[in-house]
Design a protein around this motif. Structure first.
Motif, PDB file in Angstrom:
ATOM      1  N   ILE A 143      -0.380   6.309  -2.144  1.00 11.12           N
ATOM      2  CA  ILE A 143       0.413   5.591  -3.143  1.00 11.12           C
ATOM      3  C   ILE A 143       0.685   4.204  -2.584  1.00 11.12           C
ATOM      4  O   ILE A 143       1.294   4.076  -1.531  1.00 11.12           O
ATOM      5  CB  ILE A 143       1.731   6.329  -3.427  1.00 11.12           C
ATOM      6  N   ALA A 144       0.272   3.184  -3.122  1.00 11.11           N
ATOM      7  CA  ALA A 144      -0.443   2.965  -4.361  1.00 11.11           C
ATOM      8  C   ALA A 144      -1.694   2.136  -4.027  1.00 11.11           C
ATOM      9  O   ALA A 144      -1.603   1.101  -3.382  1.00 11.11           O
ATOM     10  CB  ALA A 144       0.411   2.236  -5.369  1.00 11.11           C
ATOM     11  N   ILE A 145      -2.805   2.604  -4.528  1.00 15.48           N
ATOM     12  CA  ILE A 145      -4.072   1.905  -4.285  1.00 15.48           C
ATOM     13  C   ILE A 145      -4.066   0.514  -4.930  1.00 15.48           C
ATOM     14  O   ILE A 145      -4.792  -0.372  -4.500  1.00 15.48           O
ATOM     15  CB  ILE A 145      -5.273   2.721  -4.743  1.00 15.48           C
ATOM     16  N   LYS A 146      -3.215   0.326  -5.918  1.00 18.30           N
ATOM     17  CA  LYS A 146      -3.137  -0.978  -6.585  1.00 18.30           C
ATOM     18  C   LYS A 146      -2.881  -2.104  -5.581  1.00 18.30           C
ATOM     19  O   LYS A 146      -3.458  -3.182  -5.684  1.00 18.30           O
ATOM     20  CB  LYS A 146      -2.035  -0.960  -7.645  1.00 18.30           C
ATOM     21  N   ALA A 147      -2.050  -1.854  -4.588  1.00 16.91           N
ATOM     22  CA  ALA A 147      -1.758  -2.870  -3.562  1.00 16.91           C
ATOM     23  C   ALA A 147      -3.018  -3.218  -2.783  1.00 16.91           C
ATOM     24  O   ALA A 147      -3.254  -4.384  -2.463  1.00 16.91           O
ATOM     25  CB  ALA A 147      -0.675  -2.364  -2.623  1.00 16.91           C
TER      26      ALA A 147
ATOM     27  N   ILE B 199       1.618  12.784   1.605  1.00 19.37           N
ATOM     28  CA  ILE B 199       1.620  11.514   0.885  1.00 19.37           C
ATOM     29  C   ILE B 199       1.617  10.366   1.884  1.00 19.37           C
ATOM     30  O   ILE B 199       2.358  10.383   2.874  1.00 19.37           O
ATOM     31  CB  ILE B 199       2.851  11.388  -0.042  1.00 19.37           C
ATOM     32  N   VAL B 200       0.781   9.374   1.613  1.00 21.57           N
ATOM     33  CA  VAL B 200       0.727   8.153   2.409  1.00 21.57           C
ATOM     34  C   VAL B 200       1.122   7.002   1.487  1.00 21.57           C
ATOM     35  O   VAL B 200       0.458   6.746   0.491  1.00 21.57           O
ATOM     36  CB  VAL B 200      -0.691   7.914   2.985  1.00 21.57           C
ATOM     37  N   TYR B 201       2.213   6.344   1.819  1.00 23.44           N
ATOM     38  CA  TYR B 201       2.711   5.222   1.029  1.00 23.44           C
ATOM     39  C   TYR B 201       2.243   3.915   1.663  1.00 23.44           C
ATOM     40  O   TYR B 201       2.428   3.709   2.854  1.00 23.44           O
ATOM     41  CB  TYR B 201       4.241   5.208   0.984  1.00 23.44           C
ATOM     42  N   ILE B 202       1.656   3.047   0.866  1.00 23.59           N
ATOM     43  CA  ILE B 202       1.295   1.713   1.333  1.00 23.59           C
ATOM     44  C   ILE B 202       2.585   0.893   1.358  1.00 23.59           C
ATOM     45  O   ILE B 202       3.221   0.699   0.327  1.00 23.59           O
ATOM     46  CB  ILE B 202       0.267   1.025   0.395  1.00 23.59           C
ATOM     47  N   ARG B 203       2.962   0.430   2.537  1.00 23.16           N
ATOM     48  CA  ARG B 203       4.195  -0.349   2.662  1.00 23.16           C
ATOM     49  C   ARG B 203       3.924  -1.840   2.799  1.00 23.16           C
ATOM     50  O   ARG B 203       4.752  -2.662   2.404  1.00 23.16           O
ATOM     51  CB  ARG B 203       5.005   0.138   3.878  1.00 23.16           C
TER      52      ARG B 203
ATOM     53  N   GLU C 223       8.701  -1.548  11.112  1.00 23.27           N
ATOM     54  CA  GLU C 223       9.414  -0.272  11.013  1.00 23.27           C
ATOM     55  C   GLU C 223      10.328  -0.205   9.797  1.00 23.27           C
ATOM     56  O   GLU C 223      10.817   0.857   9.441  1.00 23.27           O
ATOM     57  CB  GLU C 223      10.208  -0.020  12.290  1.00 23.27           C
ATOM     58  N   GLU C 224      10.562  -1.334   9.159  1.00 20.88           N
ATOM     59  CA  GLU C 224      11.444  -1.360   7.994  1.00 20.88           C
ATOM     60  C   GLU C 224      10.701  -1.658   6.690  1.00 20.88           C
ATOM     61  O   GLU C 224      11.198  -1.336   5.638  1.00 20.88           O
ATOM     62  CB  GLU C 224      12.552  -2.379   8.205  1.00 20.88           C
ATOM     63  N   ASN C 225       9.595  -2.328   6.736  1.00 17.88           N
ATOM     64  CA  ASN C 225       8.851  -2.651   5.507  1.00 17.88           C
ATOM     65  C   ASN C 225       8.212  -1.433   4.934  1.00 17.88           C
ATOM     66  O   ASN C 225       7.933  -0.473   5.506  1.00 17.88           O
ATOM     67  CB  ASN C 225       7.803  -3.719   5.779  1.00 17.88           C
TER      68      ASN C 225
END
Length: 97
Positions: A4-8, A77-81, A95-97
């Motif tokens: 989440i999310a490949i859009k980035a 789940i892997v989140y794109i940060r 570590e915060e983004n």
């Protein structure tokens, strides 16, 4: 794993076409993965950095770009940060983004 999310990623490789192939490869490999702990990630991605808060930093295109993810191992789940240049990465707290 669910990413989440490949859009980035897509938006980034439109701006930086030289990153497209590696980001696509990372995405497809990650979708097939079954990471249960950080060591599962670093076994495949030897240059990945494991940070606090389940963050993992991936080097993209010979370390020209950095991809920060947050991983929820229980829910797969892997989140794109963050995705950006090495210079942009140096200006943030990974570590915060």
């Amino acid at each position: 794993m669910r990413v989440i999310a490949i859009k980035a990623l897509k938006e980034f490789w439109k701006k930086h076409p030289d990153s497209e192939q590696q980001l696509k490869s990372w995405y497809y490999e990650t979708r097939k993965a079954n990471w249960q702990k950080p060591e599962d990630v670093t076994r495949v991605y030897r240059t990945a950095s494991v940070l606090r808060n389940n963050r993992i930093v991936f080097n993209i295109k010979g370390n020209s770009y950095r991809l920060i993810t947050a991983v929820n191992y229980n829910f797969r789940i892997v989140y794109i940060r963050f995705i950006g240049t090495h210079q942009e990465y140096d200006k943030i707290n990974a570590e915060e983004n």
